[in-house]
Design a protein around this motif. Structure first.
Motif, PDB file in Angstrom:
ATOM      1  N   LEU A   1       0.825  -1.209   0.000  1.00  0.00           N
ATOM      2  CA  LEU A   1       0.000   0.000   0.000  1.00  0.00           C
ATOM      3  C   LEU A   1       0.857   1.256   0.000  1.00  0.00           C
ATOM      4  O   LEU A   1       0.550   2.241  -0.666  1.00  0.00           O
ATOM      5  CB  LEU A   1      -0.933  -0.004   1.213  1.00  0.00           C
ATOM      6  CG  LEU A   1      -2.105  -0.981   1.145  1.00  0.00           C
ATOM      7  CD1 LEU A   1      -2.844  -1.007   2.473  1.00  0.00           C
ATOM      8  CD2 LEU A   1      -3.047  -0.622   0.021  1.00  0.00           C
ATOM      9  N   GLU A   2       1.954   1.222   0.736  1.00  0.00           N
ATOM     10  CA  GLU A   2       2.848   2.376   0.773  1.00  0.00           C
ATOM     11  C   GLU A   2       3.494   2.623  -0.584  1.00  0.00           C
ATOM     12  O   GLU A   2       3.643   3.770  -1.016  1.00  0.00           O
ATOM     13  CB  GLU A   2       3.931   2.170   1.843  1.00  0.00           C
ATOM     14  CG  GLU A   2       4.874   3.328   1.997  1.00  0.00           C
ATOM     15  CD  GLU A   2       4.186   4.614   2.439  1.00  0.00           C
ATOM     16  OE1 GLU A   2       4.691   5.697   2.070  1.00  0.00           O
ATOM     17  OE2 GLU A   2       3.164   4.548   3.143  1.00  0.00           O
ATOM     18  N   SER A   3       3.863   1.564  -1.282  1.00  0.00           N
ATOM     19  CA  SER A   3       4.464   1.757  -2.610  1.00  0.00           C
ATOM     20  C   SER A   3       3.436   2.310  -3.593  1.00  0.00           C
ATOM     21  O   SER A   3       3.767   3.152  -4.433  1.00  0.00           O
ATOM     22  CB  SER A   3       5.066   0.455  -3.128  1.00  0.00           C
ATOM     23  OG  SER A   3       4.063  -0.492  -3.388  1.00  0.00           O
ATOM     24  N   LEU A   4       2.177   1.873  -3.499  1.00  0.00           N
ATOM     25  CA  LEU A   4       1.129   2.444  -4.338  1.00  0.00           C
ATOM     26  C   LEU A   4       0.924   3.915  -4.006  1.00  0.00           C
ATOM     27  O   LEU A   4       0.737   4.747  -4.895  1.00  0.00           O
ATOM     28  CB  LEU A   4      -0.190   1.689  -4.146  1.00  0.00           C
ATOM     29  CG  LEU A   4      -0.251   0.240  -4.611  1.00  0.00           C
ATOM     30  CD1 LEU A   4      -1.621  -0.352  -4.296  1.00  0.00           C
ATOM     31  CD2 LEU A   4       0.061   0.116  -6.071  1.00  0.00           C
ATOM     32  N   ARG A   5       0.960   4.228  -2.723  1.00  0.00           N
ATOM     33  CA  ARG A   5       0.776   5.609  -2.288  1.00  0.00           C
ATOM     34  C   ARG A   5       1.893   6.505  -2.822  1.00  0.00           C
ATOM     35  O   ARG A   5       1.656   7.631  -3.260  1.00  0.00           O
ATOM     36  CB  ARG A   5       0.743   5.653  -0.756  1.00  0.00           C
ATOM     37  CG  ARG A   5       0.303   6.966  -0.180  1.00  0.00           C
ATOM     38  CD  ARG A   5       0.094   6.881   1.325  1.00  0.00           C
ATOM     39  NE  ARG A   5      -1.102   6.098   1.625  1.00  0.00           N
ATOM     40  CZ  ARG A   5      -1.113   4.941   2.291  1.00  0.00           C
ATOM     41  NH1 ARG A   5       0.002   4.444   2.753  1.00  0.00           N
ATOM     42  NH2 ARG A   5      -2.227   4.295   2.512  1.00  0.00           N
ATOM     43  N   GLU A   6       3.126   6.007  -2.825  1.00  0.00           N
ATOM     44  CA  GLU A   6       4.251   6.798  -3.336  1.00  0.00           C
ATOM     45  C   GLU A   6       4.104   7.074  -4.830  1.00  0.00           C
ATOM     46  O   GLU A   6       4.406   8.169  -5.304  1.00  0.00           O
ATOM     47  CB  GLU A   6       5.571   6.081  -3.060  1.00  0.00           C
ATOM     48  CG  GLU A   6       5.967   6.093  -1.592  1.00  0.00           C
ATOM     49  CD  GLU A   6       7.216   5.279  -1.327  1.00  0.00           C
ATOM     50  OE1 GLU A   6       7.790   4.721  -2.284  1.00  0.00           O
ATOM     51  OE2 GLU A   6       7.615   5.210  -0.160  1.00  0.00           O
ATOM     52  N   VAL A   7       3.646   6.093  -5.574  1.00  0.00           N
ATOM     53  CA  VAL A   7       3.435   6.290  -7.012  1.00  0.00           C
ATOM     54  C   VAL A   7       2.322   7.294  -7.241  1.00  0.00           C
ATOM     55  O   VAL A   7       2.427   8.191  -8.090  1.00  0.00           O
ATOM     56  CB  VAL A   7       3.108   4.937  -7.699  1.00  0.00           C
ATOM     57  CG1 VAL A   7       2.648   5.143  -9.125  1.00  0.00           C
ATOM     58  CG2 VAL A   7       4.310   4.010  -7.660  1.00  0.00           C
ATOM     59  N   CYS A   8       1.266   7.176  -6.471  1.00  0.00           N
ATOM     60  CA  CYS A   8       0.102   8.033  -6.658  1.00  0.00           C
ATOM     61  C   CYS A   8       0.377   9.476  -6.235  1.00  0.00           C
ATOM     62  O   CYS A   8      -0.210  10.412  -6.771  1.00  0.00           O
ATOM     63  CB  CYS A   8      -1.069   7.460  -5.868  1.00  0.00           C
ATOM     64  SG  CYS A   8      -2.676   7.903  -6.519  1.00  0.00           S
ATOM     65  N   GLU A   9       1.283   9.672  -5.275  1.00  0.00           N
ATOM     66  CA  GLU A   9       1.592  11.024  -4.815  1.00  0.00           C
ATOM     67  C   GLU A   9       2.302  11.858  -5.879  1.00  0.00           C
ATOM     68  O   GLU A   9       2.289  13.078  -5.825  1.00  0.00           O
ATOM     69  CB  GLU A   9       2.439  10.971  -3.541  1.00  0.00           C
ATOM     70  CG  GLU A   9       1.640  10.573  -2.310  1.00  0.00           C
ATOM     71  CD  GLU A   9       2.516  10.394  -1.083  1.00  0.00           C
ATOM     72  OE1 GLU A   9       3.762  10.372  -1.225  1.00  0.00           O
ATOM     73  OE2 GLU A   9       1.948  10.262   0.014  1.00  0.00           O
ATOM     74  N   ALA A  10       2.901  11.219  -6.858  1.00  0.00           N
ATOM     75  CA  ALA A  10       3.595  11.940  -7.920  1.00  0.00           C
ATOM     76  C   ALA A  10       2.627  12.625  -8.873  1.00  0.00           C
ATOM     77  O   ALA A  10       2.990  13.573  -9.561  1.00  0.00           O
ATOM     78  CB  ALA A  10       4.502  10.985  -8.695  1.00  0.00           C
TER      79      ALA A  10
END
Length: 92
Positions: free
Chosen positions: A57-66
């Motif tokens: 979930l954290e890796s998805l969140r990092e991608v989405c924050e861009a």
């Protein structure tokens, strides 16, 4: 001396249990192994959507924050819905 006696008794028990079971036949040995494809279908199981680990979930969140649009949607509809809308199916 006691250790030696215990070790001897354990060895004797192992030898007698092996003798009681007898030698295994070739067909019994062949049943232990399966084809690689069959093993991978048994072992590999798909997870239901929403069962992601915290690291995933954290890796998805990092991608989405861009992406600003994805980040805004993430705040309102959730990370899975936002990632799926902007980047397609989750790769995990």
């Amino acid at each position: 001396m006691k250790t030696l006696v215990v070790l001897f008794l354990c060895t004797l028990a192992c030898v007698t249990s092996d003798a009681a079971t007898g030698p295994q036949s070739a067909s019994e040995d062949a049943e232990m192994f399966v084809e690689r494809q069959q093993a991978s279908t048994v072992v590999r199981q798909k997870r239901a959507p929403g069962e992601l680990t915290l690291a995933q979930l954290e890796s998805l969140r990092e991608v989405c924050e861009a992406n600003l649009g994805c980040e805004d949607m993430m705040d309102t509809e959730g990370i899975i819905a936002a990632y799926t809308a902007y980047y397609g199916p989750i790769p995990y």
